[in-house]
Design a protein around this motif. Structure first.
Motif, PDB file in Angstrom:
ATOM      1  N   PRO A   1       0.768   6.564   9.850  1.00 41.69           N
ATOM      2  CA  PRO A   1       1.670   7.358  10.521  1.00 41.69           C
ATOM      3  C   PRO A   1       3.125   7.030  10.554  1.00 41.69           C
ATOM      4  CG  PRO A   1      -0.404   7.685  12.025  1.00 41.69           C
ATOM      5  CD  PRO A   1      -0.479   6.488  10.972  1.00 41.69           C
ATOM      6  N   GLY A   2       4.072   7.645  10.209  1.00 45.72           N
ATOM      7  CA  GLY A   2       5.448   6.962  10.260  1.00 45.72           C
ATOM      8  C   GLY A   2       5.551   5.918   9.280  1.00 45.72           C
ATOM      9  N   ALA A   3       5.006   5.979   8.070  1.00 54.07           N
ATOM     10  CA  ALA A   3       4.944   4.620   6.991  1.00 54.07           C
ATOM     11  C   ALA A   3       6.209   4.614   6.503  1.00 54.07           C
ATOM     12  CB  ALA A   3       3.995   5.117   5.827  1.00 54.07           C
ATOM     13  N   SER A   4       6.839   5.583   6.381  1.00 59.99           N
ATOM     14  CA  SER A   4       8.245   5.617   5.662  1.00 59.99           C
ATOM     15  C   SER A   4       9.127   4.784   6.515  1.00 59.99           C
ATOM     16  CB  SER A   4       8.979   6.964   5.518  1.00 59.99           C
ATOM     17  OG  SER A   4      10.055   6.774   4.717  1.00 59.99           O
ATOM     18  N   THR A   5       9.112   5.218   7.830  1.00 57.38           N
ATOM     19  CA  THR A   5      10.086   4.471   8.783  1.00 57.38           C
ATOM     20  C   THR A   5       9.659   2.834   9.077  1.00 57.38           C
ATOM     21  OG1 THR A   5      10.137   6.548  10.059  1.00 57.38           O
ATOM     22  CG2 THR A   5      10.695   4.613  11.305  1.00 57.38           C
ATOM     23  N   LEU A   6       8.327   2.496   9.108  1.00 59.78           N
ATOM     24  CA  LEU A   6       7.783   1.264   9.184  1.00 59.78           C
ATOM     25  C   LEU A   6       8.425   0.413   7.937  1.00 59.78           C
ATOM     26  CD1 LEU A   6       4.157   1.824  10.346  1.00 59.78           C
ATOM     27  CD2 LEU A   6       6.046   0.594  11.693  1.00 59.78           C
ATOM     28  N   LEU A   7       8.173   1.020   6.843  1.00 60.32           N
ATOM     29  CA  LEU A   7       8.813   0.182   5.583  1.00 60.32           C
ATOM     30  C   LEU A   7      10.341   0.078   5.698  1.00 60.32           C
ATOM     31  CD1 LEU A   7       6.744   2.146   2.924  1.00 60.32           C
ATOM     32  CD2 LEU A   7       6.533  -0.354   3.441  1.00 60.32           C
TER      33      LEU A   7
ATOM     34  N   SER B   1      16.789   4.027   3.365  1.00 63.14           N
ATOM     35  CA  SER B   1      15.829   5.080   3.952  1.00 63.14           C
ATOM     36  C   SER B   1      15.164   6.045   2.673  1.00 63.14           C
ATOM     37  CB  SER B   1      16.425   5.908   4.694  1.00 63.14           C
ATOM     38  OG  SER B   1      17.592   6.951   4.515  1.00 63.14           O
ATOM     39  N   ASP B   2      16.085   6.180   1.692  1.00 66.94           N
ATOM     40  CA  ASP B   2      15.722   7.013   0.610  1.00 66.94           C
ATOM     41  C   ASP B   2      14.720   6.185  -0.180  1.00 66.94           C
ATOM     42  OD1 ASP B   2      17.279   9.247   1.353  1.00 66.94           O
ATOM     43  OD2 ASP B   2      18.761   8.565   0.116  1.00 66.94           O
ATOM     44  N   GLN B   3      14.936   5.061  -0.460  1.00 66.16           N
ATOM     45  CA  GLN B   3      13.774   3.989  -1.055  1.00 66.16           C
ATOM     46  C   GLN B   3      12.527   3.830  -0.260  1.00 66.16           C
ATOM     47  OE1 GLN B   3      16.849   0.748  -1.328  1.00 66.16           O
ATOM     48  NE2 GLN B   3      16.485   0.885  -3.778  1.00 66.16           N
ATOM     49  N   ALA B   4      12.824   3.795   1.140  1.00 69.07           N
ATOM     50  CA  ALA B   4      11.565   3.523   1.767  1.00 69.07           C
ATOM     51  C   ALA B   4      10.669   4.922   1.825  1.00 69.07           C
ATOM     52  CB  ALA B   4      11.867   3.578   3.161  1.00 69.07           C
ATOM     53  N   HIS B   5      11.411   5.994   1.542  1.00 71.03           N
ATOM     54  CA  HIS B   5      10.630   7.335   1.383  1.00 71.03           C
ATOM     55  C   HIS B   5       9.840   7.307   0.089  1.00 71.03           C
ATOM     56  CE1 HIS B   5       9.306  11.561   1.938  1.00 71.03           C
ATOM     57  NE2 HIS B   5      10.064  11.781   0.899  1.00 71.03           N
ATOM     58  N   ALA B   6      10.584   6.774  -0.958  1.00 72.75           N
ATOM     59  CA  ALA B   6      10.036   6.805  -2.412  1.00 72.75           C
ATOM     60  C   ALA B   6       9.019   5.741  -2.554  1.00 72.75           C
ATOM     61  CB  ALA B   6      11.047   6.490  -3.315  1.00 72.75           C
ATOM     62  N   ILE B   7       9.007   4.502  -1.812  1.00 73.24           N
ATOM     63  CA  ILE B   7       7.816   3.767  -2.043  1.00 73.24           C
ATOM     64  C   ILE B   7       6.659   4.168  -1.221  1.00 73.24           C
ATOM     65  CG2 ILE B   7       7.275   1.201  -0.753  1.00 73.24           C
ATOM     66  CD1 ILE B   7      10.398   0.578  -1.053  1.00 73.24           C
ATOM     67  N   THR B   8       6.872   4.879  -0.156  1.00 76.39           N
ATOM     68  CA  THR B   8       5.800   5.401   0.407  1.00 76.39           C
ATOM     69  C   THR B   8       5.172   6.471  -0.463  1.00 76.39           C
ATOM     70  OG1 THR B   8       6.980   5.327   2.742  1.00 76.39           O
ATOM     71  CG2 THR B   8       4.890   6.803   2.820  1.00 76.39           C
ATOM     72  N   GLU B   9       5.665   7.428  -0.992  1.00 73.85           N
ATOM     73  CA  GLU B   9       5.040   8.307  -2.170  1.00 73.85           C
ATOM     74  C   GLU B   9       4.349   7.452  -3.135  1.00 73.85           C
ATOM     75  OE1 GLU B   9       8.303  10.900  -3.012  1.00 73.85           O
ATOM     76  OE2 GLU B   9       8.085  12.264  -1.570  1.00 73.85           O
ATOM     77  N   ALA B  10       4.954   6.456  -3.460  1.00 73.61           N
ATOM     78  CA  ALA B  10       4.468   5.711  -4.783  1.00 73.61           C
ATOM     79  C   ALA B  10       3.212   5.346  -4.198  1.00 73.61           C
ATOM     80  CB  ALA B  10       5.266   4.671  -5.001  1.00 73.61           C
ATOM     81  N   LEU B  11       2.929   4.942  -2.876  1.00 80.86           N
ATOM     82  CA  LEU B  11       1.731   4.346  -2.609  1.00 80.86           C
ATOM     83  C   LEU B  11       0.648   5.378  -2.533  1.00 80.86           C
ATOM     84  CD1 LEU B  11       3.096   2.422   0.750  1.00 80.86           C
ATOM     85  CD2 LEU B  11       1.905   1.267  -1.261  1.00 80.86           C
ATOM     86  N   ASP B  12       0.673   6.650  -2.725  1.00 79.32           N
ATOM     87  CA  ASP B  12      -0.126   7.467  -2.737  1.00 79.32           C
ATOM     88  C   ASP B  12      -1.289   6.883  -4.014  1.00 79.32           C
ATOM     89  OD1 ASP B  12       0.417   8.875  -0.618  1.00 79.32           O
ATOM     90  OD2 ASP B  12       1.556  10.420  -1.713  1.00 79.32           O
ATOM     91  N   GLN B  13      -0.554   6.852  -5.093  1.00 77.77           N
ATOM     92  CA  GLN B  13      -1.336   6.252  -6.105  1.00 77.77           C
ATOM     93  C   GLN B  13      -0.408   5.222  -6.671  1.00 77.77           C
ATOM     94  OE1 GLN B  13      -1.252   9.698  -8.764  1.00 77.77           O
ATOM     95  NE2 GLN B  13      -3.361  10.008  -8.129  1.00 77.77           N
ATOM     96  N   PRO B  14      -0.615   3.795  -6.197  1.00 81.96           N
ATOM     97  CA  PRO B  14      -0.134   2.637  -6.624  1.00 81.96           C
ATOM     98  C   PRO B  14      -0.268   2.155  -7.980  1.00 81.96           C
ATOM     99  CG  PRO B  14      -1.766   2.192  -5.060  1.00 81.96           C
ATOM    100  CD  PRO B  14      -1.578   3.631  -4.962  1.00 81.96           C
TER     101      PRO B  14
ATOM    102  N   GLY C   1       2.919  -3.254 -11.111  1.00 81.17           N
ATOM    103  CA  GLY C   1       4.218  -3.512 -11.747  1.00 81.17           C
ATOM    104  C   GLY C   1       5.372  -2.777 -11.460  1.00 81.17           C
ATOM    105  N   LEU C   2       5.114  -1.842 -10.455  1.00 83.59           N
ATOM    106  CA  LEU C   2       6.064  -0.830 -10.313  1.00 83.59           C
ATOM    107  C   LEU C   2       7.186  -1.697  -9.145  1.00 83.59           C
ATOM    108  CD1 LEU C   2       7.405   2.024 -10.265  1.00 83.59           C
ATOM    109  CD2 LEU C   2       5.831   2.417  -8.242  1.00 83.59           C
ATOM    110  N   ILE C   3       8.487  -1.513  -9.437  1.00 78.16           N
ATOM    111  CA  ILE C   3       9.456  -2.315  -8.742  1.00 78.16           C
ATOM    112  C   ILE C   3      10.567  -1.325  -8.183  1.00 78.16           C
ATOM    113  CG2 ILE C   3       8.899  -4.356 -10.096  1.00 78.16           C
ATOM    114  CD1 ILE C   3      11.645  -3.926 -11.455  1.00 78.16           C
ATOM    115  N   PHE C   4      11.128  -1.921  -6.843  1.00 79.71           N
ATOM    116  CA  PHE C   4      12.065  -1.103  -6.437  1.00 79.71           C
ATOM    117  C   PHE C   4      12.884  -2.378  -5.907  1.00 79.71           C
ATOM    118  CE2 PHE C   4       8.832   1.914  -5.709  1.00 79.71           C
ATOM    119  CZ  PHE C   4       9.575   3.100  -5.608  1.00 79.71           C
ATOM    120  N   LYS C   5      14.452  -2.098  -6.166  1.00 74.23           N
ATOM    121  CA  LYS C   5      15.561  -3.066  -6.035  1.00 74.23           C
ATOM    122  C   LYS C   5      16.284  -2.974  -4.926  1.00 74.23           C
ATOM    123  CE  LYS C   5      15.767  -4.297 -10.925  1.00 74.23           C
ATOM    124  NZ  LYS C   5      16.514  -4.649 -12.281  1.00 74.23           N
ATOM    125  N   GLY C   6      16.524  -3.909  -4.188  1.00 75.13           N
ATOM    126  CA  GLY C   6      17.503  -3.847  -3.104  1.00 75.13           C
ATOM    127  C   GLY C   6      18.539  -4.650  -3.176  1.00 75.13           C
ATOM    128  N   SER C   7      19.456  -5.091  -2.133  1.00 76.37           N
ATOM    129  CA  SER C   7      20.617  -5.777  -2.445  1.00 76.37           C
ATOM    130  C   SER C   7      20.308  -7.263  -2.377  1.00 76.37           C
ATOM    131  CB  SER C   7      21.760  -5.503  -1.287  1.00 76.37           C
ATOM    132  OG  SER C   7      22.726  -6.240  -1.560  1.00 76.37           O
TER     133      SER C   7
END
Length: 439
Positions: free
Chosen positions: A257-263, A274-287, A290-296
């Protein structure tokens, strides 16, 4: 109000008579009220005023008004004449943002120079409500309803519990004067528009709207603090730190519960939103590995059964090692280089390397591994691609990018920190070795 103010600053330990402060004073009703309250409470303070030169003669009169007030009450006066429009243009920012940066930088400059114990600001309850609503309009999480803190670093806001109406009543009852800023009546500024049109309309919806809003925001703030404590416990339990990497098992966040906020709270210090955190949460449904997300400055990798956070790899220029080079300095550590006669005690740690000196052709080269690179791992008799070797020994995807190789005459002698090449190993015929030992 004076008694309530004195009780508040004492109860909250915001201001003490034995200390010396800097009062940020514009000459407006709020700061003049605060100045009078400090005077009547026996607080020691100096006065700072910024003339932003935005309202012509009126700006000059504001400065003179504050200067005369400070002088009549025997308080040191610190003025600043600022070219706000020029500052805004140079920084590519709004006039309001420029004014904010100028005044806070000036206040801190004076505080530090005079060795004062804090900067006292006249923000009040109405300012707090405006700040919270502006945060909500921009799109915010729970921290957006925290508003301004009564004390943050050197900044002190002792009027946050008092309304604009209470301040005006105090000023009128005590026949105190102040300067009116005509720009406060212009609704083309978002904050002014909210104060003049937005909030009054909201207050009309319910008889106790203002009171209920303040109560709700306080409850949300308490909820946020509770979440902060729970988050730290979750983070300590689930996130593994192996410098310079952090990792989180999929199982510790999937269906949480609240996975996106925790991330988001985990990743935001590393430049993720926060948008990236939400996208990462969705990607975890079927991880997918090799998938990557870039921050600063950081990258989050989906790697086998976990998320791995690592710094972005900086460009690495090849390093050349002569016969007498004393050490090798790499981004992940340093190696001491020694030349020793053999036989000697063998170091079987894959982190270090002992190579047959006679087999090496100097200068040696250290570089990033490249696609297509091959070597014969120690104990094998056929070559293997570096990429396959790293998969075989389960090197995390994040770490793969940082692997370096040592070459002699273009041939890989060592996948640094992991495995030497079989051709460079120590044998009974070896007379001298080159020893790389990490420290």
């Amino acid at each position: 109000m004076l008694e309530a103010f004195q009780s508040h600053i004492k109860t909250r330990a915001l201001i003490t008579p034995t200390s010396n402060y800097l009062l940020a004073c514009s000459g407006g009703m709020d700061s003049m009220c605060l100045g009078d309250l400090l005077l009547r409470s026996g607080i020691n303070f100096e006065v700072a005023h910024v003339n932003f030169q935005l309202r012509g003669r009126a700006s000059e009169e504001d400065q003179l008004f504050v200067q005369n007030w400070a002088k009549s009450n025997r308080h040191t006066f610190h003025p600043k004449l600022a070219d706000t429009e020029k500052f805004a243009k140079q920084g590519g920012i709004s006039i309001q943002m420029a004014a904010r940066e100028i005044r806070y930088a000036f206040f801190e400059e004076i505080r530090a120079a005079q060795k004062l114990d804090g900067i006292i600001l006249a923000h009040h309850e109405d300012d707090q409500l405006e700040t919270v609503f502006l945060s909500l309009l921009r799109g915010t999480g729970i921290e957006g309803v925290y508003g301004m803190a009564e004390r943050k670093g050197w900044l002190i806001r002792p009027l946050l519990n008092f309304s604009r109406a209470e301040i005006q009543k105090y000023m009128e009852e005590n026949q105190l004067t102040w300067r009116e800023d005509s720009s406060n009546e212009k609704s083309d500024y978002k904050r002014n528009n909210l104060r003049i049109n937005g909030l009054p309309a909201i207050y009309e919806l319910e008889p106790d709207a203002r009171k209920n809003l303040l109560t709700s925001f306080q409850r949300l703030k308490d909820t946020g603090r509770a979440f902060g404590g729970l988050f730290e416990t979750w983070k300590k339990t689930n996130i593994k730190e192996d410098h310079p990497y952090q990792s989180l098992p999929f199982s510790a966040i999937q269906n949480q519960p609240g996975a996106s906020t925790l991330l988001y709270f985990w990743l935001r210090p590393f430049g993720f939103n926060s948008d990236q955190a939400h996208a990462i949460t969705e990607a975890l449904d079927q991880p997918k590995s090799g998938l990557i997300f870039k921050g600063s400055g950081y990258v989050l990798y989906f790697d086998r059964e976990e998320l791995v956070l690592a710094q972005k790899q900086k460009k690495f220029d090849p390093i050349f090692i002569s016969e007498n080079t004393p050490e090798l300095v790499l981004p992940d550590g340093k190696y001491k280089l020694t030349r020793e006669d053999y036989p000697c005690q063998l170091d079987k740690s894959p982190v270090n390397a002992q190579l047959d000196f006679s087999r090496l052709d100097f200068p040696l080269e250290v570089r990033d591994w490249q696609e297509g690179d091959k070597f014969i791992p120690l104990g094998m008799n056929s070559s293997k691609k570096i990429s396959d070797f790293l998969i075989d020994i389960k090197v995390p995807l994040a770490k793969k990018k940082s692997i370096k190789v040592l070459l002699s005459a273009g041939e890989i002698a060592w996948v640094i920190g992991l495995r030497i090449a079989d051709w460079g190993k120590v044998t009974p015929a070896t007379q001298r070795i080159l020893y790389f030992k990490k420290y």
